[in-house]
Design a protein around this motif. Structure first.
Motif, PDB file in Angstrom:
ATOM      1  N   ARG A 176       0.107  -3.518   3.123  1.00 60.41           N
ATOM      2  CA  ARG A 176      -1.244  -2.880   2.353  1.00 60.41           C
ATOM      3  C   ARG A 176      -1.092  -2.550   0.990  1.00 60.41           C
ATOM      4  O   ARG A 176      -1.796  -2.563   0.165  1.00 60.41           O
ATOM      5  CB  ARG A 176      -1.646  -1.597   3.479  1.00 60.41           C
ATOM      6  CG  ARG A 176      -2.139  -1.812   4.803  1.00 60.41           C
ATOM      7  CD  ARG A 176      -2.455  -0.776   5.392  1.00 60.41           C
ATOM      8  NE  ARG A 176      -2.877  -0.834   6.834  1.00 60.41           N
ATOM      9  CZ  ARG A 176      -3.331   0.039   7.529  1.00 60.41           C
ATOM     10  NH1 ARG A 176      -3.438   1.462   7.092  1.00 60.41           N
ATOM     11  NH2 ARG A 176      -3.660  -0.422   8.824  1.00 60.41           N
ATOM     12  N   ALA A 180      -2.924  -3.273  -2.282  1.00 64.02           N
ATOM     13  CA  ALA A 180      -3.230  -2.291  -3.143  1.00 64.02           C
ATOM     14  C   ALA A 180      -2.840  -2.283  -4.504  1.00 64.02           C
ATOM     15  O   ALA A 180      -3.605  -1.937  -5.538  1.00 64.02           O
ATOM     16  CB  ALA A 180      -2.951  -0.901  -2.424  1.00 64.02           C
ATOM     17  N   TYR A 184      -5.497  -3.060  -7.987  1.00 64.94           N
ATOM     18  CA  TYR A 184      -5.160  -1.861  -8.894  1.00 64.94           C
ATOM     19  C   TYR A 184      -4.898  -2.768 -10.450  1.00 64.94           C
ATOM     20  O   TYR A 184      -5.734  -2.495 -11.305  1.00 64.94           O
ATOM     21  CB  TYR A 184      -4.059  -1.003  -8.738  1.00 64.94           C
ATOM     22  CG  TYR A 184      -3.623  -0.015 -10.071  1.00 64.94           C
ATOM     23  CD1 TYR A 184      -4.695   0.606 -10.611  1.00 64.94           C
ATOM     24  CD2 TYR A 184      -2.476  -0.038 -10.788  1.00 64.94           C
ATOM     25  CE1 TYR A 184      -4.257   1.578 -11.670  1.00 64.94           C
ATOM     26  CE2 TYR A 184      -2.329   0.679 -11.838  1.00 64.94           C
ATOM     27  CZ  TYR A 184      -3.213   1.506 -12.192  1.00 64.94           C
ATOM     28  OH  TYR A 184      -2.893   2.396 -13.221  1.00 64.94           O
ATOM     29  N   PHE A 333      -9.010  -0.138   1.166  1.00 62.43           N
ATOM     30  CA  PHE A 333      -8.845   1.160   1.712  1.00 62.43           C
ATOM     31  C   PHE A 333      -7.511   1.971   1.071  1.00 62.43           C
ATOM     32  O   PHE A 333      -7.686   3.013   0.723  1.00 62.43           O
ATOM     33  CB  PHE A 333      -9.049   1.300   3.213  1.00 62.43           C
ATOM     34  CG  PHE A 333      -8.751   2.670   3.688  1.00 62.43           C
ATOM     35  CD1 PHE A 333      -9.949   3.465   3.843  1.00 62.43           C
ATOM     36  CD2 PHE A 333      -7.643   3.065   4.222  1.00 62.43           C
ATOM     37  CE1 PHE A 333      -9.719   4.667   4.291  1.00 62.43           C
ATOM     38  CE2 PHE A 333      -7.304   4.213   4.732  1.00 62.43           C
ATOM     39  CZ  PHE A 333      -8.446   5.330   4.909  1.00 62.43           C
ATOM     40  N   THR A 334      -6.518   1.161   0.880  1.00 60.94           N
ATOM     41  CA  THR A 334      -5.437   1.700   0.501  1.00 60.94           C
ATOM     42  C   THR A 334      -5.403   2.199  -1.037  1.00 60.94           C
ATOM     43  O   THR A 334      -4.979   2.722  -1.365  1.00 60.94           O
ATOM     44  CB  THR A 334      -3.921   0.790   0.853  1.00 60.94           C
ATOM     45  OG1 THR A 334      -4.153   0.481   2.264  1.00 60.94           O
ATOM     46  CG2 THR A 334      -2.833   1.395   0.563  1.00 60.94           C
ATOM     47  N   TYR A 335      -6.108   1.152  -1.708  1.00 60.87           N
ATOM     48  CA  TYR A 335      -6.081   1.008  -3.021  1.00 60.87           C
ATOM     49  C   TYR A 335      -7.035   2.230  -3.316  1.00 60.87           C
ATOM     50  O   TYR A 335      -6.752   3.253  -4.365  1.00 60.87           O
ATOM     51  CB  TYR A 335      -7.038  -0.175  -3.728  1.00 60.87           C
ATOM     52  CG  TYR A 335      -7.636  -0.083  -4.947  1.00 60.87           C
ATOM     53  CD1 TYR A 335      -6.673   0.101  -6.011  1.00 60.87           C
ATOM     54  CD2 TYR A 335      -8.961  -0.104  -4.985  1.00 60.87           C
ATOM     55  CE1 TYR A 335      -7.398  -0.035  -7.368  1.00 60.87           C
ATOM     56  CE2 TYR A 335      -9.464  -0.012  -6.220  1.00 60.87           C
ATOM     57  CZ  TYR A 335      -8.870   0.228  -7.511  1.00 60.87           C
ATOM     58  OH  TYR A 335      -9.236   0.224  -8.428  1.00 60.87           O
ATOM     59  N   ALA A 336      -8.026   2.442  -2.767  1.00 65.19           N
ATOM     60  CA  ALA A 336      -9.088   3.641  -2.850  1.00 65.19           C
ATOM     61  C   ALA A 336      -8.027   5.090  -2.653  1.00 65.19           C
ATOM     62  O   ALA A 336      -8.150   6.027  -3.291  1.00 65.19           O
ATOM     63  CB  ALA A 336     -10.227   3.648  -2.129  1.00 65.19           C
ATOM     64  N   GLN A 337      -7.314   4.989  -1.584  1.00 65.70           N
ATOM     65  CA  GLN A 337      -6.589   6.123  -1.104  1.00 65.70           C
ATOM     66  C   GLN A 337      -5.213   6.432  -2.204  1.00 65.70           C
ATOM     67  O   GLN A 337      -5.207   7.648  -2.397  1.00 65.70           O
ATOM     68  CB  GLN A 337      -6.158   5.968   0.221  1.00 65.70           C
ATOM     69  CG  GLN A 337      -5.371   7.068   0.822  1.00 65.70           C
ATOM     70  CD  GLN A 337      -4.923   6.721   2.334  1.00 65.70           C
ATOM     71  OE1 GLN A 337      -4.363   5.545   2.605  1.00 65.70           O
ATOM     72  NE2 GLN A 337      -5.083   7.697   3.345  1.00 65.70           N
ATOM     73  N   ASP A 338      -4.819   5.443  -2.640  1.00 64.71           N
ATOM     74  CA  ASP A 338      -3.805   5.468  -3.565  1.00 64.71           C
ATOM     75  C   ASP A 338      -4.110   5.448  -5.050  1.00 64.71           C
ATOM     76  O   ASP A 338      -3.276   5.408  -5.905  1.00 64.71           O
ATOM     77  CB  ASP A 338      -2.853   4.662  -3.036  1.00 64.71           C
ATOM     78  CG  ASP A 338      -1.883   4.993  -1.701  1.00 64.71           C
ATOM     79  OD1 ASP A 338      -2.122   6.129  -1.439  1.00 64.71           O
ATOM     80  OD2 ASP A 338      -1.237   4.135  -1.101  1.00 64.71           O
ATOM     81  N   THR A 340      -5.277   7.433  -7.342  1.00 68.36           N
ATOM     82  CA  THR A 340      -4.777   8.213  -8.268  1.00 68.36           C
ATOM     83  C   THR A 340      -3.338   8.210  -8.334  1.00 68.36           C
ATOM     84  O   THR A 340      -2.864   8.450  -9.706  1.00 68.36           O
ATOM     85  CB  THR A 340      -4.942   9.712  -7.483  1.00 68.36           C
ATOM     86  OG1 THR A 340      -6.597  10.136  -7.284  1.00 68.36           O
ATOM     87  CG2 THR A 340      -4.623  11.001  -8.513  1.00 68.36           C
TER      88      THR A 340
END
Length: 544
Positions: A176, A180, A184, A333-338, A340
């Motif tokens: 993941r 991600a 990015y 999902f991991t991209y959106a989560q991480d 920042t």
């Protein structure tokens, strides 16, 4: 009446296209036709042309000195200015997202009555071929696999033990994060960079009546000074950034095409063959340049899009389809989560990922932005700002992410299923041989000879479309915004794009290519930040 925001006269007729009073300064922009048929935009053409010729001469004559200089330049630039590149890229994304939701999004590029010049299919084809072509082919397998395997800098334990065996407990998190981290680099941030330049050029050319050149976007900030040395410096920086950004891509393309030819046909893989490849492909690009935008670039772009879609569909269907699609969603999902943490320039103690990958990528995209931005602007008349930013920012990002998830997902599955015998693991993780990574992945699928040959063709056609469209853009900048500059001038820039790629390969290979793209991307980042201010001023003066 005049627009108090910009100091530009308002139109007298029903159209939104503003007839500006730039003609006084434009005498400095239009230039004159020289004895060799060059439409000389003095001094932009003269300074940029002579500097590029001198650079080629220096790198050829003093190869050892150039190699040493290029080798030291990249690590210094990325370690010193990584925070600046990352912060600026975040600003560009936020600015684009704001444009989508504000009332400015209803402004139409070209005026209220303007209609698009190209269909969505033709528009997207040219956008993809110019914007990401060679990069997708070069990094599509390499980057997801690399970040999955070398995941410690991203805060995730590696899925590999010291003896090379798989640590099952670490696999899912590493997969993941690998996707991600790749998303990015190929999602919102690069396309936001392109959208900023493209929107600025389209707005001030189609709606304000200014020449289609980089300096025009700064009229709201510098006024009539854009027709003097302030504008000259901006356009010269754009030429250098574009040329070295293109040269980097052409160098990547030559190395990957050579690796594919060796893999499939046994052609020697060395810098001499790569020089020959650049020479041959630059010659093909010249033919496309002479045919113009519709007869050359558009046709090749549509062919390329069809071939790329065919290869993508094949890999998706013969690979573990459901696993790929699942990982695609989980990667997003991991991209959106991480996001920042990934985009925070001050969040990591281990800066290998930030310096070695992100800072280089952002400098590369910024160097490409005058080329891709002007090219997108030329084919985007008639779109609203909201439609334009949404399509340029979000839709291409999703397609790039899908490409990385499919090619990278299949490669990751091959590595994890057979770590001892995987060609991808041997070439990417064990020996780190980036140009061969795509062909190593295709080797593990049916019809490898056919798909690898198709891959070589795609790399070459992406190479050609990047070279010819880049030549047209540089030609436009140095001709003061004219889109129909003389043929000899197009030939000059197309030829020297190839020459710069050759001397950089001879003078240090990938390190030299990356060093020069970062060195030109750095000052042009400041140009893009000012461009955001100019766009806001320009849109504020538009009727909605």
């Amino acid at each position: 009446m005049t627009d108090e925001t910009l100091g530009i006269p308002e139109p007298e007729g029903p159209t939104d296209l503003i007839d500006t009073d730039y003609e006084i300064g434009q005498d400095n922009v239009e230039g004159s036709v020289g004895p060799f048929g060059f439409d000389v935009h003095n001094p932009v053409f003269l300074i940029s042309g002579l500097t590029i010729v001198a650079f080629v001469f220096y790198a050829l004559v003093f190869q050892d000195q150039a190699t040493e200089a290029f080798g030291a330049l990249r690590p210094w630039l990325t370690s010193t200015f990584n925070w600046f590149f990352l912060t600026s890229a975040n600003v560009f994304v936020l600015f684009c997202l704001a444009l989508i939701v504000t009332p400015w999004g209803s402004v139409r590029l070209g005026g209220r009555e303007a209609t698009p010049d190209y269909t969505y299919v033709g528009w997207f084809a040219m956008l993809f071929a110019a914007g990401m072509g060679i990069g997708l082919m070069f990094f599509g397998v390499l980057e997801p696999v690399y970040h999955m395997a070398i995941s410690e800098p991203l805060g995730v334990p590696s899925p590999f033990a010291e003896d090379g065996s798989i640590i099952e407990a670490n696999v899912e998190a590493a997969k993941r994060m690998g996707l991600a981290a790749t998303i990015y680099h190929w999602g919102l941030h690069p396309w936001a960079i392109y959208a900023i330049v493209a929107l600025a050029l389209a707005l001030f050319s189609y709606n304000k009546g200014l020449p289609l050149t980089i300096r025009s976007a700064f009229y709201p900030i510098f006024g009539e000074r854009v027709w003097g040395w302030t504008g000259h410096v901006i356009d010269i920086l754009a030429v250098f950034a574009t040329l070295f950004g293109l040269a980097t891509s052409l160098g990547f393309g030559a190395q990957q095409a050579n690796a594919g030819l060796e893999h499939v046909f046994g052609v020697p893989n060395n810098v001499e063959v790569q020089v020959v490849l650049i020479t041959i492909i630059t010659t093909i690009a010249l033919i496309s340049v002479l045919r113009g935008l519709d007869g050359g670039v558009k046709v090749l772009s549509e062919i390329n899009m069809g071939l790329a879609a065919l290869l993508l569909l094949f890999v998706l269907l013969v690979g573990p389809t459901m696993l790929i699609l699942t990982d695609f969603v989980l990667g997003l999902f991991t991209y959106a989560q991480d996001l920042t943490a990934l985009s925070n320039p001050f969040a990591r103690e281990d800066t290998g990922y930030m310096n070695g990958w992100t800072a280089f990528y952002w400098a590369w995209w910024i160097s490409w932005s005058p080329f891709v931005g002007m090219f997108i602007a030329r084919v985007s008349r008639g779109r609203t700002v909201r439609e334009f930013v949404t399509c340029v920012l979000i839709i291409p990002s999703l397609v790039c992410v899908l490409w990385m998830a499919v090619f990278g997902g299949v490669a990751i599955d091959q590595v994890l299923s057979d770590p001892a015998g995987s060609a991808v693991k041997a070439q990417v993780i064990d020996s780190y041989n980036p140009p061969i990574s795509l062909f190593a992945m295709l080797e593990g699928l049916p019809l490898a000879g056919i798909t690898s040959t198709l891959g070589i063709i795609l790399v070459i056609v992406f190479f050609v479309t990047s070279s010819d469209s880049g030549s047209l853009v540089i030609d436009t900048i140095t001709a003061g915004g004219k889109v129909d500059a003389p043929v000899p001038q197009r030939v000059f820039w197309c030829t020297f794009e190839g020459a710069v790629a050759i001397v950089l390969l001879l003078g240090g290979g990938l390190a030299a290519l990356q060093a020069m793209v970062i060195s030109t991307g750095l000052p042009f980042t400041i140009v893009l930040l000012l461009m955001c201010v100019a766009i806001a001023k320009g849109l504020a003066s538009e009727p909605r």
